[in-house]
Write an enzyme that holds these catalytic residues in place. Structure first.
Site: not given
Lengths: 402, 335
Positions: A124-127, A161, A247
């Site tokens: 994930q490349g957000y922060s 992560s 779900e």
């Protein structure tokens, strides 16, 4: 009220059990043979309609109607047999649903199947360093190449992560520096195996380091094809808000918390402290919260099964779990006493290690602090509960922005 | 799988809420709190007219055939309104008599179910709610069983200044009074009846805690300081978020304890103890937080938050403190 899943679900459970018994035979398999067996098992489970139920068949999923009870039975039975479930991780939890909702046909064809088969691992490349809870303040910049076919990316991402294993990244980059903060961001997919990308593990306070920890990524003229942009240019912030509802309700985190609490009781027994009235009182007080979390999970699950709106309750669950984790950490720290003065070998959670004593709780004691930060810091959770749950007016700093 | 309220259960709560809204507001609460009476006949009759006394009784006994869960939902609304009267005693006494074999005791059932005979709990303490009005006292039989003691000769009642002004207690001493047997020591019903009372106290605490949270949130939206509604300030916003974080998840714990009692789950006794302990802690924290959130107005008599605070003090001490029930829960878990 009725906590049984009903006859139809129990019949389905038998069917799932029968399938697992026949198809999951890892025996003494090791290495490549085990890998092949896992892959074959997952394929068979998909054919049965047990895994990747929300993913269309043409992308490799099993495309099943929404049924939270069946989904729960599958999780329980696979868990009980320790059979391989979906590969999990950011790819399955975030990339796939985002592409299903907002991706192009080409992107879905290209990425979904290898992701659910575990060949593509997504970071994930957000922060970013400095962006903290103000996620939309991204500064990593992307500019179009001269011929307009590629995005050229420069900047830095952090807290990824599985960063050392990741083959690809979904990321937020600033493409319109003059637009208002939330409207200048584009959502990009990137192949991480290229010369413009450098990754480095971050050593955590737990001591965890090496291949399993978080990474930071440096982008120096890294490239992504324009066709790998998800959604419109400048609309990336809104693409990133896509969440998976399919779900989603399960009582998994309640089971995890319940087993952590049982281990705490076992720790009190192992340390010879279970007869201490103070320890018993603290254990029971913590259990009051653990049970509240557990039965509220049942409540959410029940609402989802009935297709009813649970209101603001889901907003509470992350902070509740985090706070109980702190309570458990504080009691565990008292229980291990001077054992806490030494760390176990291989401190920091995963990885090979020797026999472990009571000081293995240091992982939970320190890790509980990470839960107050990761995935939406606790003070942000408090804002969300206050504003969206209780309808209190928005924070001045934030309302000034939007 | 069903673990949230049905439309019928929501309707029961709305009916009780509507009835109390008509006959029991802040004005009545103030007047009652400063008066001499320990019982309010009008609100009692209005509640009993809804069939609350017979709610959890089997249909064969003239009841509604519902469970302790439904009774708990009613007690939750009573807690919300700080309703007067020994509602918990009435419901528990009805459950006890309906399960009892003694003919003379069973003859009391119609009066209890209709609410004409007022019953209160006189267990583990001689401080008893609405004792000056009650005609029946649910009490220990002196040997570890349960009985009902009739008011009148042999029952001495001494007025005291009660902390909980909505359900004032008096000090009761039993001499050689008329007694109706319920269950002898060793009968599992003795524990079941005690468990039912604990679950209903937890439900009352839940309603009170929710009410205090609601009042605080409403106040934070309207009260302005420094030109802003105070609910915009994160310091207060986060305190209010924690009130919700404490109260809302605890709701499901009350449901579980009541459902466990109805279904006869093996952990029903422990669930009742845990619910009583946890909800009374939540109630204590929430009433304190509510008064802090209101500032000076919350500390006045007139605003009325003190009635819920006082009720939380009563509930916490009633039938055993949270720590006592946690000790029981530890024992029951085999720790």
């Amino acid at each position: 009220m009725d906590l049984s899943y009903g006859e139809a679900a129990e019949a389905f459970r038998k069917e799932v059990r029968g399938f697992i018994k026949a198809a999951w035979q890892p025996g003494e398999l090791r290495g490549a043979e085990l890998k092949d067996h896992i892959r074959a098992f997952r394929r068979a489970a998909i054919e049965q309609g047990y895994l990747y139920r929300s993913v269309p068949k043409r992308y490799g999923g099993s495309e099943q109607p929404v049924d939270v009870i069946r989904a729960q039975v599958i999780r329980e039975e696979f868990g009980r047999a320790r059979a391989p479930m979906e590969v999990g991780g950011n790819g399955v939890n975030m990339t796939v649903p985002t592409l299903l909702e907002k991706g192009t046909e080409e992107q879905r064809e290209l990425f979904i199947r290898p992701t659910i088969e575990g060949d593509y691992i997504w970071g994930q490349g957000y922060s970013e360093p400095g962006s903290g809870s103000d996620l939309a303040s991204v500064r990593t910049k992307a500019e179009l190449s001269a011929d307009g076919s590629k995005w050229i990316v420069n900047g830095q991402k952090i807290w990824t992560s599985q960063g050392m294993q990741a083959t690809h990244m979904f990321m937020l980059v600033r493409t319109e520096p003059d637009a208002p903060k939330h409207d200048g961001i584009t959502y990009l997919l990137m192949d991480l195996n290229q010369p413009g990308v450098t990754r480095r593990p971050i050593r955590q306070m737990t001591g965890e380091q090496g291949s399993h920890t978080f990474c930071e990524f440096f982008f120096d003229n890294a490239e992504a094809p324009v066709s790998w942009q998800v959604g419109e240019r400048g609309q990336g912030w809104y693409v990133s808000r896509t969440t998976l509802k399919h779900e989603r309700a399960s009582i998994g985190s309640a089971d995890g918390l319940g087993s952590q609490f049982r281990k705490l009781v076992e720790l009190a027994q192992e340390m010879g402290r279970i007869g201490d009235p103070l320890v018993r009182d603290r254990l029971a007080e913590i259990e009051g919260r653990v049970l509240s979390h557990r039965y509220t999970s049942f409540r959410l699950f029940s609402c989802a099964a009935a297709g009813e709106d649970p209101g603001a309750v889901p907003l509470l669950m992350k902070l509740l779990l985090t706070e109980i984790g702190h309570d458990i950490a504080l009691l565990a720290q008292d229980l291990i006493g001077e054992e806490g003065m030494t760390e176990p070998l291989g401190a920091g959670g995963r990885g090979p290690r020797g026999p472990r004593g009571p000081n293995k709780w240091l992982d939970q004691i320190m890790g509980s602090l990470g839960n107050s930060i990761a995935g939406g810091a606790s003070n942000i959770q408090r804002n969300i509960i206050g504003e969206r749950g209780l309808g209190l007016p928005r924070d001045l700093a934030m309302s000034a922005e939007k | 799988m069903h673990f949230h309220l049905t439309a019928e259960q929501v309707a029961i709560q709305d009916a009780v809420r509507g009835t109390l809204g008509e006959c029991w507001g802040m004005e009545r609460l103030h007047a009652f709190a400063d008066g001499e009476a320990d019982f309010d006949a009008e609100s009692w009759q209005a509640l009993m007219a809804l069939g609350i006394g017979a709610l959890a009784l089997p249909e064969a006994e003239g009841g509604a055939g519902l469970g302790l869960l439904d009774a708990a939902l009613v007690c939750e609304v009573a807690g919300e309104a700080a309703a007067p009267g020994p509602l918990i005693g009435q419901i528990v006494a009805a459950l006890a008599v309906a399960q009892c074999q003694d003919a003379a005791t069973r003859a009391l059932l119609p009066g209890i179910a209709s609410g004409e005979t007022v019953a209160t709990i006189a267990l583990d303490s001689n401080l008893v709610q609405c004792a000056r009005t009650a005609q029946l006292f649910l009490a220990d039989d002196g040997a570890g069983g349960l009985c009902l003691i009739a008011a009148g000769e042999g029952v001495e009642i001494e007025a005291v200044s009660a902390t909980d002004r909505s359900r004032p207690v008096s000090r009761v001493t039993f001499g050689s009074a008329k007694t109706y047997p319920l269950f002898v020591a060793g009968d599992p019903m003795v524990q079941r009846i005690r468990d039912a009372a604990l679950v209903l106290i937890a439900a009352d605490a839940l309603g009170g805690a929710q009410h205090c949270t609601d009042l605080s949130v409403e106040y934070a939206k309207t009260r302005e300081q420094f030109g802003q509604p105070i609910g915009r300030f994160q310091g207060l916003k986060h305190q209010l978020a924690h009130m919700m974080l404490d109260v809302e998840p605890a709701r499901a714990q009350v449901w579980y304890a009541a459902y466990g009692w109805d279904a006869g789950l093996p952990d029903a006794t422990r669930a009742a103890a845990m619910a009583k302990a946890h909800l009374c802690e939540v109630y204590t924290r929430t009433t304190r937080a509510a008064i802090a959130a209101h500032g000076g107005i919350g500390y006045t008599w007139e605003y009325g938050l003190n009635y819920w605070f006082r009720r939380s003090v009563h509930n916490r001490a009633w039938l055993g403190s949270p720590a006592q029930h946690r000790a029981r829960a530890a024992q029951l878990a085999g720790w």
